[in-house]
Design a protein around this motif. Structure first.
Motif, PDB file in Angstrom:
ATOM      1  N   UNK A   1      29.664  31.951  47.216  1.00 47.84           N
ATOM      2  CA  UNK A   1      29.136  33.267  47.819  1.00 47.84           C
ATOM      3  C   UNK A   1      29.671  34.327  48.105  1.00 47.84           C
ATOM      4  N   UNK A   2      31.322  34.138  47.971  1.00 47.01           N
ATOM      5  CA  UNK A   2      31.858  35.749  48.011  1.00 47.01           C
ATOM      6  C   UNK A   2      31.419  36.586  46.280  1.00 47.01           C
ATOM      7  N   UNK A   3      31.240  35.214  44.806  1.00 47.48           N
ATOM      8  CA  UNK A   3      30.164  37.052  44.289  1.00 47.48           C
ATOM      9  C   UNK A   3      29.117  37.737  44.495  1.00 47.48           C
ATOM     10  N   UNK A   4      28.097  36.531  45.044  1.00 48.50           N
ATOM     11  CA  UNK A   4      26.832  36.727  45.520  1.00 48.50           C
ATOM     12  C   UNK A   4      27.168  38.596  45.976  1.00 48.50           C
ATOM     13  N   UNK A   5      28.606  37.879  47.681  1.00 45.74           N
ATOM     14  CA  UNK A   5      28.619  39.326  48.044  1.00 45.74           C
ATOM     15  C   UNK A   5      29.047  40.377  47.117  1.00 45.74           C
ATOM     16  N   UNK A   6      29.838  40.016  46.744  1.00 46.43           N
ATOM     17  CA  UNK A   6      30.628  41.289  45.729  1.00 46.43           C
ATOM     18  C   UNK A   6      29.473  41.757  44.462  1.00 46.43           C
ATOM     19  N   UNK A   7      28.319  41.008  44.600  1.00 46.75           N
ATOM     20  CA  UNK A   7      27.563  41.777  42.990  1.00 46.75           C
ATOM     21  C   UNK A   7      26.007  42.590  44.352  1.00 46.75           C
ATOM     22  N   UNK A   8      25.958  42.213  45.429  1.00 44.97           N
ATOM     23  CA  UNK A   8      24.780  42.578  45.810  1.00 44.97           C
ATOM     24  C   UNK A   8      25.489  43.747  46.874  1.00 44.97           C
ATOM     25  N   UNK A   9      26.894  43.879  46.978  1.00 46.01           N
ATOM     26  CA  UNK A   9      27.441  44.701  47.914  1.00 46.01           C
ATOM     27  C   UNK A   9      28.346  45.756  46.251  1.00 46.01           C
ATOM     28  N   UNK A  10      27.993  45.492  44.924  1.00 48.55           N
ATOM     29  CA  UNK A  10      28.874  45.933  43.791  1.00 48.55           C
ATOM     30  C   UNK A  10      30.723  46.618  44.315  1.00 48.55           C
ATOM     31  N   UNK A  11      30.846  45.372  45.086  1.00 51.79           N
ATOM     32  CA  UNK A  11      32.511  45.306  44.667  1.00 51.79           C
ATOM     33  C   UNK A  11      32.855  44.313  44.180  1.00 51.79           C
ATOM     34  N   UNK A  12      32.120  44.354  42.755  1.00 57.33           N
ATOM     35  CA  UNK A  12      33.351  42.863  42.163  1.00 57.33           C
ATOM     36  C   UNK A  12      34.353  44.165  41.341  1.00 57.33           C
ATOM     37  N   UNK A  13      35.490  43.575  41.218  1.00 56.56           N
ATOM     38  CA  UNK A  13      36.622  44.331  40.742  1.00 56.56           C
ATOM     39  C   UNK A  13      37.645  43.426  40.120  1.00 56.56           C
ATOM     40  N   UNK A  14      38.170  43.436  39.200  1.00 56.43           N
ATOM     41  CA  UNK A  14      39.123  43.427  38.358  1.00 56.43           C
ATOM     42  C   UNK A  14      40.273  43.540  38.738  1.00 56.43           C
ATOM     43  N   UNK A  15      41.318  42.590  39.217  1.00 57.92           N
ATOM     44  CA  UNK A  15      42.768  43.272  39.757  1.00 57.92           C
ATOM     45  C   UNK A  15      43.678  42.364  39.814  1.00 57.92           C
ATOM     46  N   UNK A  16      44.575  43.104  38.853  1.00 58.35           N
ATOM     47  CA  UNK A  16      46.162  42.224  38.389  1.00 58.35           C
ATOM     48  C   UNK A  16      46.818  42.486  39.537  1.00 58.35           C
ATOM     49  N   UNK A  17      46.767  43.350  40.402  1.00 57.49           N
ATOM     50  CA  UNK A  17      48.606  43.893  40.707  1.00 57.49           C
ATOM     51  C   UNK A  17      48.065  44.421  41.649  1.00 57.49           C
ATOM     52  N   UNK A  18      48.373  44.146  43.550  1.00 52.57           N
ATOM     53  CA  UNK A  18      47.550  44.974  44.890  1.00 52.57           C
ATOM     54  C   UNK A  18      47.620  45.585  44.901  1.00 52.57           C
ATOM     55  N   UNK A  19      47.476  46.896  45.158  1.00 50.92           N
ATOM     56  CA  UNK A  19      48.211  48.383  46.285  1.00 50.92           C
ATOM     57  C   UNK A  19      49.368  47.955  46.772  1.00 50.92           C
ATOM     58  N   UNK A  20      49.557  46.341  47.477  1.00 53.75           N
ATOM     59  CA  UNK A  20      50.406  46.576  48.513  1.00 53.75           C
ATOM     60  C   UNK A  20      51.680  46.362  47.691  1.00 53.75           C
ATOM     61  N   UNK A  21      51.439  45.123  47.127  1.00 56.67           N
ATOM     62  CA  UNK A  21      52.844  44.353  46.119  1.00 56.67           C
ATOM     63  C   UNK A  21      53.242  45.392  45.497  1.00 56.67           C
ATOM     64  N   UNK A  22      52.059  46.323  44.339  1.00 58.22           N
ATOM     65  CA  UNK A  22      52.616  47.283  43.804  1.00 58.22           C
ATOM     66  C   UNK A  22      53.736  48.532  44.323  1.00 58.22           C
ATOM     67  N   UNK A  23      53.367  48.432  45.316  1.00 55.96           N
ATOM     68  CA  UNK A  23      54.226  49.684  46.086  1.00 55.96           C
ATOM     69  C   UNK A  23      55.554  49.401  46.034  1.00 55.96           C
ATOM     70  N   UNK A  24      55.638  48.144  46.234  1.00 58.12           N
ATOM     71  CA  UNK A  24      56.903  47.566  46.634  1.00 58.12           C
ATOM     72  C   UNK A  24      57.583  47.248  45.926  1.00 58.12           C
ATOM     73  N   UNK A  25      56.829  46.630  44.495  1.00 60.72           N
ATOM     74  CA  UNK A  25      57.315  45.940  43.325  1.00 60.72           C
ATOM     75  C   UNK A  25      57.040  46.232  41.863  1.00 60.72           C
ATOM     76  N   UNK A  26      55.908  46.988  41.743  1.00 60.08           N
ATOM     77  CA  UNK A  26      56.059  48.000  40.787  1.00 60.08           C
ATOM     78  C   UNK A  26      54.422  47.344  40.441  1.00 60.08           C
ATOM     79  N   UNK A  27      54.400  47.680  38.968  1.00 58.56           N
ATOM     80  CA  UNK A  27      53.297  47.547  38.111  1.00 58.56           C
ATOM     81  C   UNK A  27      53.153  45.595  37.394  1.00 58.56           C
ATOM     82  N   UNK A  28      54.127  45.849  37.638  1.00 63.43           N
ATOM     83  CA  UNK A  28      54.567  44.456  36.490  1.00 63.43           C
ATOM     84  C   UNK A  28      53.299  43.321  37.032  1.00 63.43           C
TER      85      UNK A  28
END
Lengths: 180, 182
Positions: free
Chosen positions: A90-117
Motif C-alpha cells: 500500500x505504501x508503494x502504491x501511495x508513493x507511485x501514485x504521488x510520485x514520491x518514491x525516493x531513495x533515502x540513505x540518511x534522513x535530513x534531521x539525522x544529517x544535521x546532527x550526525x553528518x553524511x555518513x
C-alpha cells in the motif's frame, strides 16, 4: 537550494492528505478490523512469527520448535502476517501514485546532527531496530497494536504504553538531537 | 469468499493501512523525529484522530454486539520497560515497526536496515522469553483491564474528554504554527 526547498514544500502540500483525514481513515479501518476481520490492526506479533524463519539458521529448526515463545505463536500465513505484507504494498502504491518514491540513505534531521555518513546511520537504524522490537514484544505491542488498537479500546496497558513511550522518546530525542 | 477473506482481505487491509501511512507523511523519518522534538505534530494528529474516531465506532459496534474487545494484558512492569525501550528505539531508528515497513517501500534504505535489526530484536526476545516470563511478565499484572473498569468512569465520558482535549490541543497547535518543520 532555496528554490529546491520551495519546490519540495509546495509539492508536499499538493500530494499529502491532512493528518486528521488520515487519522480518521485509520480509525474507520479499525472498525472493519474489529467487526469484519475480528483482528485489530497490529504489526509486531506477526513480525515475531516471521522472525522465526530468520532464527532457524542461527539456532536450528529444533531450537525454534523448542522455543516456548514461538510455540505460543508459530509462523503461519495468518491474517496478521498477510496484513504485514500488505503494508509495504500500500505504501508503494501511495508513493507511485504521488510520485514520491525516493531513495533515502540518511534522513535530513539525522544529517544535521550526525553528518553524511551512511555507515553511521545504518548502524544506528540497525541498533534502534533491535531495541524497538525488543521493547515492543516486552510491552506486548507497538504504536499500532498498543497505540492505536489498544488506545481506542481504552485499555489500561495501552495508555501506560503510550504515555511512557512518548515520555522516553522526548527525553531520548533531547539528548540525541540537541544540535539538529 | 473464503479465499477472499483469508488472503485478499488481509492484504487489502494492510495495503490500506500502508497507503494511509504514506499519505499522512508518517513514512518520513524526519516527521517522526520532529514529533519527538515537538517541531511537527503530524504523528500525534494522526494517532489522536485514529484513536477517537476508531474508539467511538468500535464502542458502538461492541454495544450492538457486532464486535468484541481484544484488550492486551496489563502486566505493567513489562509494559513500562518495553515502552521505555520502544521510545528510545523509535528515536534512534526514526520509525516505529509499522511506519518502518511502509517506508521501505517508499525508498528508505535505512528503514530496511532497521527492519533487519527488528528481526534480531524479535529473536532476542524469543530467546529471553522464559526468563522474562518468570521474572518480569507476572509483576504488576492486572489482566485485561480497561480504563472504564479501573476508574468507574463510563466509556462515553472518556471519549468526550479525550475528544475535548484533542480538539483544544490541535486547535492550539494549528493556531500557533502549522506544525511543518522541514
Amino acid at each position: 537550494m532555496a528554490t529546491a526547498q520551495t519546490f519540495s514544500r509546495s509539492q508536499a502540500r499538493r500530494i499529502d492528505w491532512s493528518p486528521y483525514l488520515v487519522g480518521a481513515g485509520i480509525g474507520i479501518l479499525s472498525w472493519i478490523a474489529f467487526a469484519v476481520m475480528r483482528d485489530p490492526i497490529g504489526v509486531t506479533t506477526a513480525y515475531s512469527r516471521i522472525a522465526a524463519l530468520f532464527a532457524e539458521p542461527f539456532i536450528g529448526a529444533d531450537g525454534v520448535a523448542g522455543n516456548s515463545y514461538w510455540k505460543s505463536m508459530p509462523l503461519s500465513w495468518d491474517y496478521g502476517v498477510l496484513f504485514l505484507v500488505g503494508i509495504p504494498l500500500g505504501a508503494l502504491a501511495a508513493a507511485l501514485v504521488t510520485g514520491t518514491f525516493k531513495l533515502e540513505f540518511v534522513p535530513e534531521v539525522w544529517r544535521r546532527q550526525y553528518g553524511n555518513s551512511v555507515g553511521k546511520r545504518f548502524l544506528a537504524a540497525f541498533l534502534g531496530g533491535i531495541v524497538i522490537m525488543y521493547g515492543a514484544r516486552l510491552a506486548g505491542g507497538c504504536t499500532s497494536g498498543h497505540g492505536i488498537s489498544g488506545g481506542l479500546q481504552l485499555a489500561l496497558s495501552s495508555w501506560v504504553f503510550l504515555i511512557v513511550m512518548f515520555a522516553t522518546g522526548l527525553i531520548a530525542s533531547a539528548f540525541l538531537f540537541r544540535k539538529a | 469468499m473464503t479465499a477472499f477473506m483469508s488472503i485478499i482481505a488481509p492484504l487489502l487491509m494492510g495495503a490500506a493501512f500502508g497507503f494511509l501511512l504514506h499519505k499522512g507523511r508518517v513514512t518520513s523519518c524526519n516527521v517522526i523525529e520532529n514529533q519527538f522534538r515537538l517541531k511537527d505534530w503530524t504523528v500525534l494528529k494522526v494517532m489522536g484522530t485514529a484513536i477517537i474516531v476508531g474508539g467511538v465506532g468500535v464502542l458502538a459496534l461492541t454495544d450492538v454486539g457486532a464486535a468484541k474487545y481484544y484488550v492486551k494484558d496489563a502486566n505493567l512492569l513489562g509494559v513500562t520497560i518495553g515502552a521505555a525501550l520502544f521510545g528510545v528505539g523509535m528515536v534512534v531508528y526514526g520509525y516505529c515497526p509499522g511506519t518502518g515497513l511502509a517506508a521501505i517501500a517508499t525508498g528508505s534504505v535505512h528503514a530496511l536496515v532497521g527492519a533487519l535489526g527488528m528481526i534480531v530484536g524479535a529473536i532476542l526476545y524469543a530467546l529471553s522469553f522464559d526468563w522474562l516470563k518468570a521474572h518480569v511478565l507476572n509483576v504488576w499484572a492486572f489482566g485485561k483491564v480497561r480504563l472504564p473498569d479501573v476508574t468507574g468512569i463510563p466509556d462515553v465520558v472518556w471519549f468526550a474528554a479525550l475528544a475535548a482535549m484533542a480538539i483544544a490541543a490541535f486547535w492550539w497547535i494549528e493556531s500557533h504554527d502549522n506544525g511543518n518543520a522541514p
